[in-house]
Design an enzyme around this catalytic site. Sequence first.
Site, PDB file in Angstrom:
ATOM      1  CG  HIS B 309      -2.103  -0.937   1.022  1.00 39.48           C
ATOM      2  ND1 HIS B 309      -2.008  -2.269   1.353  1.00 39.48           N
ATOM      3  CD2 HIS B 309      -3.341  -0.769   0.532  1.00 39.48           C
ATOM      4  CE1 HIS B 309      -3.142  -2.867   1.078  1.00 39.48           C
ATOM      5  NE2 HIS B 309      -3.979  -1.993   0.580  1.00 39.48           N
ATOM      6  N   GLY B 310       2.093   1.150   0.385  1.00 36.63           N
ATOM      7  CA  GLY B 310       2.937   2.338   0.364  1.00 36.63           C
ATOM      8  C   GLY B 310       4.165   2.154   1.231  1.00 36.63           C
TER       9      GLY B 310
END
Lengths: 383, 457
Positions: B309-310
Amino acid sequence: MGKKILPVFVFFLVIFGLAGAGIVSQEKTYSSTEKRELQTRPKPKIKTIKKGKFQKKYERYLSDQFPARDSWVQVQTGVLRLLGKKESNGVYFGKDQYLLERYDETDFDEKQMKKNIDALKGFVQRAGKQTQVRIMMVPTKTWMMRDYLPAFAPTYDEQIFYDALYETFAGNEEVLIPVEKELALQSGDGSPQTYYRTDHHWTTAGALIGYEAYLKSLSETDATERAAKKFPDVRVCDDFFGTTYAKVHQAGRADEIFIYEPKSDLTVVYNMGERTTDSLYETDALEGADPYSVFTGGNQGVIEISGGRENKKTLLLIKDSFANCMVPFLAEDYEKLIVVDLRQLNVGCDVLLEMFSPTDVFILYNSAQFVQDIEFMIKSAGQ
Amino acid sequence: MVFSSLLVLVRFLPCVLLIYYIVPGCLKNFWKNSVLFLFSLVFYAWGEPVYIWLMFFSTVVDYVNGGLAGYFVERGRRGVARIFVVLSVVINLSLLAVFKYAGRYALPIGISFYTFQSMSYTIDVYMGRAQAEKNPVNFGTYISLFPQLIAGPIVRFRDIAVQLRERRSNLLQIRYGVLRFCCGLGKKVLLANQAGVIFQTVTDTAAGELTMLMAWLGILAFMLQIYFDFSGYSDMAIGLMAMFGFMIPENFNYPYESKSITEFWRRWHISLGSWFKEYVYVPLGGSRRGAGHTYVNIFIVWFLTGLWHGATVNFTLWGLYFCFFLIMEKTWLLKLLKRLPVWLSHVYALIVIYFGWLLFAWEDISGHRAYVKALAGIGAGGVVSDESLYLLVSNALLLLVMLVGATSLPARIAGALTKKDGMGTAILESVYVLAVLLLSVAYLVNGTYNPFLYFRF
């Protein structure tokens, strides 16, 4: 089978219908309701496509030129209201069909406010040496009518602005006209409507309260009688939908515009001789998109009005749009009335003093518009 | 481009659908696939034209690697084939590392999705689960298919390999696609964006003015926004794919109805969960190598899920947070939950999910302390204020609609109403399509707030 695909038919009808309507509809370059330039169809160029500029413009163009744009906005706001929303596009749906702009701390930026008030003080000190100066800061509709806001609706505490103003002018308070207090006194039952329901401006009756307060501040003993004689009783418009309305396209009730017809023969010169007339009203504007421009044809750089009274007095009125409906009251009290809108003009205040050698200076702004005028500081400083 | 935009609704879709249906389906859909490929490239290039080369690069790399892997597998030389699989994985992960995690470039849209898709292709070819695709147009179409290109569902090559050649559009499938697309459009424009406005209001509130009520409302709004945003996008993707004759796997199954976190992850972003399960968890040995190994594997999968997701700490924490509860559930908690009343399981799952979003919502975790204080009612803003009451009162009905909308109740009601294939059903469905489309257009014409949360990933 036939019946089953009805939703498919509807889907294609809508997307192709809207696409087609968009293609055949006429382009508009300006939205009179929103008061802004509209994006027209951009021309694709390799360079602008590569940078993505064309794409951004094209998307804005689609939204700006969407067929029957206003009606879509109206539908959306209507649905949001049904869902219990109390505001849309920064406008509160207030009691008694009042539309009230939402002001937050960002609208009354502390630094800008201080800069402008200090600049104002500086100018008043310079101008006060040779002239009689008065200042009027008209509160926003939202602040004056905060009782009309929806329950719990947050709003900027404009008292902060007035406190800063009075503090800066401590020892010299007589230049400040306490219009916010006068308006509050005359807001009970039976008082005239002081602000429009669908526009952010005060009404002509509201401006009359301001005029009376101005006379009082000059220690005119007959202030109340003189103001009473000028009560605006000529109705020129009964279906006025103003700037606040344009943000939401929702209103239960149209506004009426009343004017006062000055009794004297006035000569009105717009923008240093651009146009000369004998009236302070532009009745053509009533048919247009912005009926509030009936007062002096909207904001003008300079208006020179003469023929009011032979008393060798010249008033320099430095103002924003809130003053437009008060000009007719003031015009009859001076031999010369110079109305100046700094935002439309590339000249500083000190130059104006030199140019017109006024005996009186009157600075009239709406509080929010005054704080937000980022050029005020520069222009009031002179050159 | 964003599906839920006027550009797509009144320009892009009419064009692509019209041309797609006109073009003949001969030569194993060569022409139809070419149309989809071309329009997909336009779709992708619209926002940031430069990154089209990146997708091209990824496509060519995997076309070549997959082809070569397939060539050597067929000849029984798995050792050589493996080189190309490793090469594909290394190149794709490097692309992610450079463009997503290094933080030096603007994130190329959809990169996390299409790199995962193309890795799955080479791996599947190597494992013999799919045939290498020789036709570059078909392969390009698979990687770039605009409906699911930028926010999933992540479609494995073998799920649509046959469909690329053999599919036929029929009106019933198009009807399904239209209904599904409208469902997603409504979720996104009418609900997610509105929840987003509430969340934004709370985020914009200074820490000193954040009250307990507002803090709770903020996370609730985010929880609803991210569900309607992401599942709405998946609905639109599945619907559009159906309009083009494709059937792709589901991505959501009413996740907020879950009774445990284990169940939640079988219902939330299903295609990502199954990707990690298939290509990471199982190859690592899954749960076949004893308890110790299993927990290590679960940890790796959830660490990677968070990281996917990051690069910021909050996403990793979020992954590990779920890892913790999943291991708890596996060891003893699920057994306990089974013995408790069902509603208690729901409450447990929702509370864990709710606080999960607290970790997820802000990339910058420096504000979390003040926020947690506000949630506990000991923040500088106190418990309630006029602002927070205003936020609650003016959004109460909307929140209620969204809370009901996040359950399967509306779908069950709709199912009951449209059980019979009659005129009544047809009219009901048409009114639904018309209402969602027109309202969405009205919201889009006026709206300025229209982000897609999952474009960030």
